[in-house]
Write a protein that holds these residues in place. Structure first.
Motif, PDB file in Angstrom:
ATOM      1  N   GLY A 218     -26.183  -7.693  -9.771  1.00 38.62           N
ATOM      2  CA  GLY A 218     -24.923  -8.240  -9.055  1.00 38.62           C
ATOM      3  C   GLY A 218     -25.189  -8.708  -8.222  1.00 38.62           C
ATOM      4  O   GLY A 218     -26.230  -9.398  -8.023  1.00 38.62           O
ATOM      5  N   ARG A 219     -24.261  -9.117  -7.760  1.00 38.18           N
ATOM      6  CA  ARG A 219     -24.459  -9.775  -5.771  1.00 38.18           C
ATOM      7  C   ARG A 219     -23.480  -8.929  -5.089  1.00 38.18           C
ATOM      8  O   ARG A 219     -22.901  -8.544  -5.279  1.00 38.18           O
ATOM      9  N   GLU A 220     -24.242  -9.793  -3.578  1.00 42.89           N
ATOM     10  CA  GLU A 220     -24.161  -8.363  -2.840  1.00 42.89           C
ATOM     11  C   GLU A 220     -21.967  -8.572  -2.044  1.00 42.89           C
ATOM     12  O   GLU A 220     -22.000  -9.974  -2.610  1.00 42.89           O
ATOM     13  N   ALA A 221     -21.591  -7.182  -2.231  1.00 42.32           N
ATOM     14  CA  ALA A 221     -20.121  -7.677  -1.792  1.00 42.32           C
ATOM     15  C   ALA A 221     -19.969  -6.464  -0.558  1.00 42.32           C
ATOM     16  O   ALA A 221     -20.565  -5.435  -0.920  1.00 42.32           O
ATOM     17  N   ILE A 222     -18.783  -7.366   0.676  1.00 40.57           N
ATOM     18  CA  ILE A 222     -18.724  -6.232   1.520  1.00 40.57           C
ATOM     19  C   ILE A 222     -17.594  -6.569   1.964  1.00 40.57           C
ATOM     20  O   ILE A 222     -16.868  -8.121   1.787  1.00 40.57           O
ATOM     21  N   THR A 223     -16.542  -5.348   1.564  1.00 37.99           N
ATOM     22  CA  THR A 223     -15.273  -6.012   2.143  1.00 37.99           C
ATOM     23  C   THR A 223     -14.782  -4.575   3.824  1.00 37.99           C
ATOM     24  O   THR A 223     -15.611  -3.300   3.723  1.00 37.99           O
ATOM     25  N   HIS A 224     -14.103  -5.090   4.797  1.00 36.51           N
ATOM     26  CA  HIS A 224     -13.876  -4.248   6.209  1.00 36.51           C
ATOM     27  C   HIS A 224     -12.610  -4.155   5.971  1.00 36.51           C
ATOM     28  O   HIS A 224     -11.645  -4.643   5.985  1.00 36.51           O
ATOM     29  N   TYR A 225     -12.376  -2.648   6.278  1.00 34.00           N
ATOM     30  CA  TYR A 225     -11.390  -1.622   5.933  1.00 34.00           C
ATOM     31  C   TYR A 225     -10.362  -1.461   7.353  1.00 34.00           C
ATOM     32  O   TYR A 225     -10.952  -0.904   7.934  1.00 34.00           O
ATOM     33  N   ARG A 226      -8.646  -1.325   7.555  1.00 36.45           N
ATOM     34  CA  ARG A 226      -8.303  -0.661   8.610  1.00 36.45           C
ATOM     35  C   ARG A 226      -7.317  -0.263   8.043  1.00 36.45           C
ATOM     36  O   ARG A 226      -6.304  -1.265   7.526  1.00 36.45           O
ATOM     37  N   VAL A 227      -6.426   0.870   7.890  1.00 31.37           N
ATOM     38  CA  VAL A 227      -5.403   1.528   7.504  1.00 31.37           C
ATOM     39  C   VAL A 227      -4.296   1.462   8.607  1.00 31.37           C
ATOM     40  O   VAL A 227      -4.211   1.542  10.183  1.00 31.37           O
ATOM     41  N   GLU A 228      -3.152   0.273   8.099  1.00 30.73           N
ATOM     42  CA  GLU A 228      -2.704   0.395   8.892  1.00 30.73           C
ATOM     43  C   GLU A 228      -0.845   0.745   9.374  1.00 30.73           C
ATOM     44  O   GLU A 228      -0.745   1.046  10.247  1.00 30.73           O
ATOM     45  N   ASP A 229      -1.022   1.622   8.076  1.00 26.06           N
ATOM     46  CA  ASP A 229       0.650   2.518   7.993  1.00 26.06           C
ATOM     47  C   ASP A 229      -0.042   3.237   6.597  1.00 26.06           C
ATOM     48  O   ASP A 229      -0.654   3.362   6.255  1.00 26.06           O
ATOM     49  N   LEU A 256     -11.725  -1.369  -3.447  1.00 22.03           N
ATOM     50  CA  LEU A 256     -10.669   0.038  -3.022  1.00 22.03           C
ATOM     51  C   LEU A 256     -10.213   0.337  -4.502  1.00 22.03           C
ATOM     52  O   LEU A 256     -10.527   1.608  -4.599  1.00 22.03           O
ATOM     53  N   SER A 257     -10.168  -0.126  -5.616  1.00 17.09           N
ATOM     54  CA  SER A 257     -10.727   1.380  -6.558  1.00 17.09           C
ATOM     55  C   SER A 257     -11.128   2.172  -6.847  1.00 17.09           C
ATOM     56  O   SER A 257     -11.470   3.016  -7.576  1.00 17.09           O
ATOM     57  N   HIS A 258     -12.491   1.050  -6.679  1.00 13.41           N
ATOM     58  CA  HIS A 258     -14.531   2.520  -6.907  1.00 13.41           C
ATOM     59  C   HIS A 258     -14.065   2.967  -5.854  1.00 13.41           C
ATOM     60  O   HIS A 258     -14.750   4.123  -6.159  1.00 13.41           O
ATOM     61  N   ARG A 259     -13.499   3.323  -4.611  1.00 11.32           N
ATOM     62  CA  ARG A 259     -13.139   4.031  -3.084  1.00 11.32           C
ATOM     63  C   ARG A 259     -12.113   5.348  -3.824  1.00 11.32           C
ATOM     64  O   ARG A 259     -11.615   6.304  -3.148  1.00 11.32           O
ATOM     65  N   GLY A 260     -11.112   4.978  -4.909  1.00  7.30           N
ATOM     66  CA  GLY A 260     -10.326   5.403  -5.365  1.00  7.30           C
ATOM     67  C   GLY A 260      -9.052   5.311  -4.852  1.00  7.30           C
ATOM     68  O   GLY A 260      -7.813   6.136  -4.842  1.00  7.30           O
ATOM     69  N   HIS A 261      -8.337   4.016  -4.773  1.00  6.73           N
ATOM     70  CA  HIS A 261      -7.530   3.464  -3.859  1.00  6.73           C
ATOM     71  C   HIS A 261      -7.116   2.008  -4.260  1.00  6.73           C
ATOM     72  O   HIS A 261      -7.232   1.305  -3.927  1.00  6.73           O
ATOM     73  N   PRO A 262      -6.936   2.100  -5.624  1.00  6.26           N
ATOM     74  CA  PRO A 262      -6.399   0.754  -5.860  1.00  6.26           C
ATOM     75  C   PRO A 262      -4.841   0.836  -5.472  1.00  6.26           C
ATOM     76  O   PRO A 262      -4.684   1.259  -4.830  1.00  6.26           O
ATOM     77  N   LEU A 263      -5.318  -1.262  -5.575  1.00  7.05           N
ATOM     78  CA  LEU A 263      -4.175  -1.701  -5.559  1.00  7.05           C
ATOM     79  C   LEU A 263      -2.874  -1.289  -5.682  1.00  7.05           C
ATOM     80  O   LEU A 263      -2.561  -0.705  -6.861  1.00  7.05           O
TER      81      LEU A 263
END
Length: 330
Positions: A218-229, A256-263
């Motif tokens: 596949g293709r490289e994919a990078i997402t940075h996240y931060r909990v706001e609330d 996020l779904s892959h990490r167990g946190h789907p929208l």
């Protein structure tokens, strides 16, 4: 230039000019046209060197060479313009920034041949659109999913298309491009700030879905996240701010779904979490039903103007459906 007529351009290379590829010379002098566009004009026989048609973009040209270029008038855009509402955040001669509502498809495709953002832009911009790739159409340099709301920039000419495309291809690694999204997810990610690195590719089981694949695929994919609330006892849901380092299809939703946190509201990648809605308050469940889409909003967009080099930065307020859900989760 007469509207609808070809444009004639010419130049004579200075004495002492070191022999160089024709397409490179043209791209340096006529920087309002992309190199790919100029290569196409050469292959179409629209470039003459010392009066002789040259069809090889790699042909070396040197001192004293007289080059004549004929640029055809842009063809009408294939999609038809439609005078439908458009939320314009910023517009100048080179680009336009739109605050896209959820439900609006960006580009015509099977099942969505009209009523798209492109149809609206063609009608809105009219003659201010110049030829991108030889066609009078808006230049889509990035997209938002149909049901994702928020900021999107579109090029109105070849120069802007080149400059913006380069920034999006760089994914902000040089610092020029900024993209931030607000996402409502199930459960609270741990750690509460981090980076998701997981390659993405079209799913082998469902071609309409994107899936995480092994390194080297596949293709490289990078997402940075931060909990706001965080909302609810024990953290039923959380509001995240996500920054993209790459821009793959459905990237935030899949990561996020892959990490167990789907929208919340994501029927494609969060269907297994539907039963968690029972843990929400009645007002929150009602607001989620009204939302009827993934809770994702492109809240921030920053880039360098492709002509002036000025840094532009825009923010979009949360749409009403997202705000109501957030308040109900409160």
């Amino acid at each position: 230039m007469i509207p609808g007529a070809d444009e004639a351009r010419s130049l004579v290379l200075d004495e002492g000019t070191v022999p160089e590829r024709l397409d490179r010379v043209l791209a340096r002098v006529f920087d309002d046209l992309s190199r790919a566009r100029l290569q196409g004009l050469v292959r179409e026989g629209l470039v003459r060197c010392d009066g002789i048609v040259v069809r090889d973009p790699a042909r070396k040209v040197g001192a004293g060479c007289r080059i004549n270029l004929s640029v055809p008038a842009p063809l009408p855009a294939e999609p038809l313009g439609e005078a439908l509402p458009l939320a314009v955040v910023h517009e100048d001669e080179d680009l336009i920034v739109i605050d896209k509502p959820a439900g609006l498809v960006v580009h015509p495709a099977a099942g969505h041949e009209d009523g798209t953002l492109v149809n609206r832009l063609i009608a809105h911009c009219g003659v201010s659109l110049s030829g991108i790739g030889g066609v009078r159409r808006p230049g889509i340099v990035h997209r938002l999913d149909k049901d994702t709301s928020g900021l999107l920039v579109v090029a109105k000419n070849d120069l802007a298309h080149q400059g913006l495309s380069a920034q999006f291809a760089d994914h902000g690694r040089s610092g020029a491009l900024e993209r931030a999204y607000l996402a409502l997810v199930w459960n609270v990610p741990e750690p509460r700030a981090g980076t998701i690195r997981a390659n993405l590719a079209r799913s082998r089981h469902n071609r309409e879905k994107i899936a995480v694949v092994r390194d080297g695929e596949g293709r490289e994919a990078i997402t940075h996240y931060r909990v706001e609330d965080v909302h609810g006892e024990g953290g039923v849901t959380a509001l995240l701010r996500c920054h993209l380092e790459t821009g793959r299809t459905h990237q935030i939703r899949v990561h996020l779904s892959h990490r167990g946190h789907p929208l919340l509201g994501d029927a494609v990648y969060g269907g297994a979490f539907k039963t968690k809605a029972a843990r929400l308050s009645e007002p929150a469940r009602a607001a989620l039903d009204v939302l009827g889409r993934q809770a994702l909003h492109a809240v921030e967009l920053g880039f360098l103007h492709p002509r002036s080099g000025e840094r532009l930065r825009f923010e979009s307020p949360l749409p009403a459906d997202f705000s109501r859900l957030l308040a109900a989760l409160g």
